[in-house]
Scaffold this motif. Structure first.
Motif, PDB file in Angstrom:
ATOM      1  N   PHE A   1      11.313 -47.801-105.553  1.00 23.64           N
ATOM      2  CA  PHE A   1      10.168 -48.526-105.009  1.00 23.64           C
ATOM      3  C   PHE A   1      10.464 -50.017-104.883  1.00 23.64           C
ATOM      4  O   PHE A   1      10.031 -50.684-103.941  1.00 23.64           O
ATOM      5  N   LYS A   2      11.203 -50.537-105.850  1.00 25.20           N
ATOM      6  CA  LYS A   2      11.556 -51.957-105.825  1.00 25.20           C
ATOM      7  C   LYS A   2      12.402 -52.275-104.590  1.00 25.20           C
ATOM      8  O   LYS A   2      12.253 -53.330-103.955  1.00 25.20           O
ATOM      9  N   THR A   3      13.289 -51.344-104.246  1.00 27.53           N
ATOM     10  CA  THR A   3      14.116 -51.516-103.048  1.00 27.53           C
ATOM     11  C   THR A   3      13.260 -51.466-101.779  1.00 27.53           C
ATOM     12  O   THR A   3      13.460 -52.260-100.851  1.00 27.53           O
ATOM     13  N   LEU A   4      12.311 -50.538-101.750  1.00 28.52           N
ATOM     14  CA  LEU A   4      11.417 -50.451-100.594  1.00 28.52           C
ATOM     15  C   LEU A   4      10.586 -51.724-100.452  1.00 28.52           C
ATOM     16  O   LEU A   4      10.332 -52.195 -99.329  1.00 28.52           O
TER      17      LEU A   4
ATOM     18  N   TRP B   1       0.937 -42.381-113.932  1.00 34.60           N
ATOM     19  CA  TRP B   1       1.853 -43.520-113.865  1.00 34.60           C
ATOM     20  C   TRP B   1       2.515 -43.647-112.493  1.00 34.60           C
ATOM     21  O   TRP B   1       2.880 -44.758-112.070  1.00 34.60           O
ATOM     22  N   LEU B   2       2.664 -42.519-111.794  1.00 38.39           N
ATOM     23  CA  LEU B   2       3.270 -42.562-110.462  1.00 38.39           C
ATOM     24  C   LEU B   2       2.342 -43.268-109.481  1.00 38.39           C
ATOM     25  O   LEU B   2       2.785 -44.102-108.678  1.00 38.39           O
ATOM     26  N   ARG B   3       1.054 -42.943-109.560  1.00 36.02           N
ATOM     27  CA  ARG B   3       0.076 -43.639-108.715  1.00 36.02           C
ATOM     28  C   ARG B   3       0.085 -45.138-109.005  1.00 36.02           C
ATOM     29  O   ARG B   3       0.061 -45.968-108.089  1.00 36.02           O
ATOM     30  N   GLU B   4       0.112 -45.497-110.289  1.00 34.58           N
ATOM     31  CA  GLU B   4       0.117 -46.912-110.679  1.00 34.58           C
ATOM     32  C   GLU B   4       1.366 -47.617-110.174  1.00 34.58           C
ATOM     33  O   GLU B   4       1.305 -48.773-109.737  1.00 34.58           O
ATOM     34  N   MET B   5       2.499 -46.927-110.225  1.00 33.89           N
ATOM     35  CA  MET B   5       3.758 -47.506-109.795  1.00 33.89           C
ATOM     36  C   MET B   5       3.764 -47.721-108.285  1.00 33.89           C
ATOM     37  O   MET B   5       4.266 -48.758-107.782  1.00 33.89           O
ATOM     38  N   ILE B   6       3.188 -46.775-107.557  1.00 33.25           N
ATOM     39  CA  ILE B   6       3.081 -46.921-106.100  1.00 33.25           C
ATOM     40  C   ILE B   6       2.196 -48.123-105.759  1.00 33.25           C
ATOM     41  O   ILE B   6       2.547 -48.942-104.892  1.00 33.25           O
ATOM     42  N   GLU B   7       1.069 -48.235-106.460  1.00 35.45           N
ATOM     43  CA  GLU B   7       0.163 -49.361-106.208  1.00 35.45           C
ATOM     44  C   GLU B   7       0.810 -50.691-106.567  1.00 35.45           C
ATOM     45  O   GLU B   7       0.589 -51.707-105.891  1.00 35.45           O
ATOM     46  N   GLU B   8       1.644 -50.704-107.625  1.00 33.96           N
ATOM     47  CA  GLU B   8       2.306 -51.932-108.049  1.00 33.96           C
ATOM     48  C   GLU B   8       3.202 -52.492-106.951  1.00 33.96           C
ATOM     49  O   GLU B   8       3.311 -53.711-106.785  1.00 33.96           O
ATOM     50  N   PHE B   9       3.844 -51.600-106.211  1.00 38.75           N
ATOM     51  CA  PHE B   9       4.795 -52.046-105.191  1.00 38.75           C
ATOM     52  C   PHE B   9       4.212 -52.000-103.779  1.00 38.75           C
ATOM     53  O   PHE B   9       4.965 -52.082-102.818  1.00 38.75           O
TER      54      PHE B   9
END
Length: 333
Positions: free
Chosen positions: A297-300, A325-333
């Motif tokens: 996600f960081k790369t995207l 946590w996957l939803r949160e990680m998607i929202e973070e990026f």
């Protein structure tokens, strides 16, 4: 035979070498761990080996798993190639078990507890298999590691060589820390005993194989063998991306060996923990953030910032469980 098909009547199979094939989870269960067993049972007959599978009974599934992914189409791949002996597990129904009892059983167990719940039925199926097929070897795929005890007992009782297939490493592979150093030392002890007594040991990675050789230098190294997952996969020639293509789809299928809570347990110093967790021990400390899509996600996000015209053309799809946590990680990026 024993709830499965009766291939022993096939005259061709009478000329084959029979082996007992112990796989606690097997199709129609559609878990990640069953694909390797499915492939072995599917292809071994092509090499003159007839696997008689002892597995968990389908009637036990609802007691063991909160969500039971069953796929009978998946099962058909091997039904015409193998004998299936299903053993019943006496594990109490999920809703009848308390969290406290589960905690005690997990914390004070080195192997895990799966073996004791199907031991009686398993041993009867094994005796029937030995009597009907006169197998030349006992093969077991783990985890669950507790079943090695049952396989070793059968190997000694019937004087049959034992082959252990480690789909995962045992002492060196942890999603959460050991309960204490004593838990780790006891695991090393039993791991050494089982590796010593096995005729052959198979690993799915060179890392696991090298760990065994490093930890147990006195064990004959020639008994260790490496068969990776995907051994039957065809590697196709790589072709470059087509720049003119409008959308690039990137897919991920399956689950993740990652949870924020487990990561915290691995990385938090002991003096910052509370209760029994202060005793936890990790032989190889890793930051398992790399097992999540975080860096992907960081790369995207970098592409979106630096090359927005390209980032717009990327579509990412996940197939499997949706973790909070996957939803949160998607929202973070």
């Amino acid at each position: 035979y024993a709830g499965g098909n009766k291939l022993s009547k096939n005259p061709l199979l009478r000329k084959m070498i029979n082996i007992v094939f112990i796989a606690y989870e097997f199709p129609p269960l559609r878990f990640g761990g069953v694909f390797r067993s499915l492939g072995f049972v599917k292809y071994l007959p092509d090499y003159g080996i007839n696997p008689i599978v002892i597995t968990l009974s389908q009637e036990s599934y609802s007691n063991l798993y909160p969500e039971v992914p069953i796929d009978h189409q998946f099962e058909k791949e091997v039904l015409d190639k193998s004998n299936i002996a299903e053993a019943v597990s006496s594990y109490g129904k999920l809703e009848e078990r308390s969290k406290w009892k589960d905690f005690l059983e997990i914390y004070f167990s080195i192997h895990g507890s799966e073996a004791k719940y199907w031991r009686v039925d398993f041993e009867q199926k094994l005796a029937d298999t030995i009597s009907n097929f006169s197998p030349k070897a006992i093969y077991i795929t783990v985890p669950p590691f507790s079943n090695i005890k049952l396989a070793l007992k059968g190997s000694k009782r019937y004087s049959i060589p034992l082959i252990i297939d480690f789909r995962d490493a045992w002492s060196q592979w942890r999603t959460v820390p050991f309960g204490s150093r004593l838990h780790y030392w006891m695991t090393l002890y039993f791991e050494r005993v089982y590796l010593n007594r096995a005729t052959a040991v198979i690993t799915t990675s060179e890392q696991t194989l090298s760990d065994f050789l490093r930890l147990y230098p006195r064990i004959n190294g020639s008994k260790f063998h490496y068969i990776p997952n995907g051994y039957d996969g065809e590697l196709k020639t790589w072709t470059p991306l087509v720049p003119s293509k409008s959308i690039f789809s990137i897919g991920y299928v399956g689950s993740f060996y990652y949870a924020p809570e487990a990561r915290d347990q691995m990385l938090t110093p002991w003096w910052k923990k509370t209760g029994h967790r202060m005793l936890q021990y990790v032989p190889q400390k890793q930051d398992w953030l790399y097992r999540s899509p975080f860096f992907f996600f960081k790369t995207l996000a970098y592409l979106k910032k630096e090359y927005p015209f390209f980032a717009k053309r990327i579509k990412v799809q996940f197939v499997g469980r949706i973790y909070p946590w996957l939803r949160e990680m998607i929202e973070e990026f």
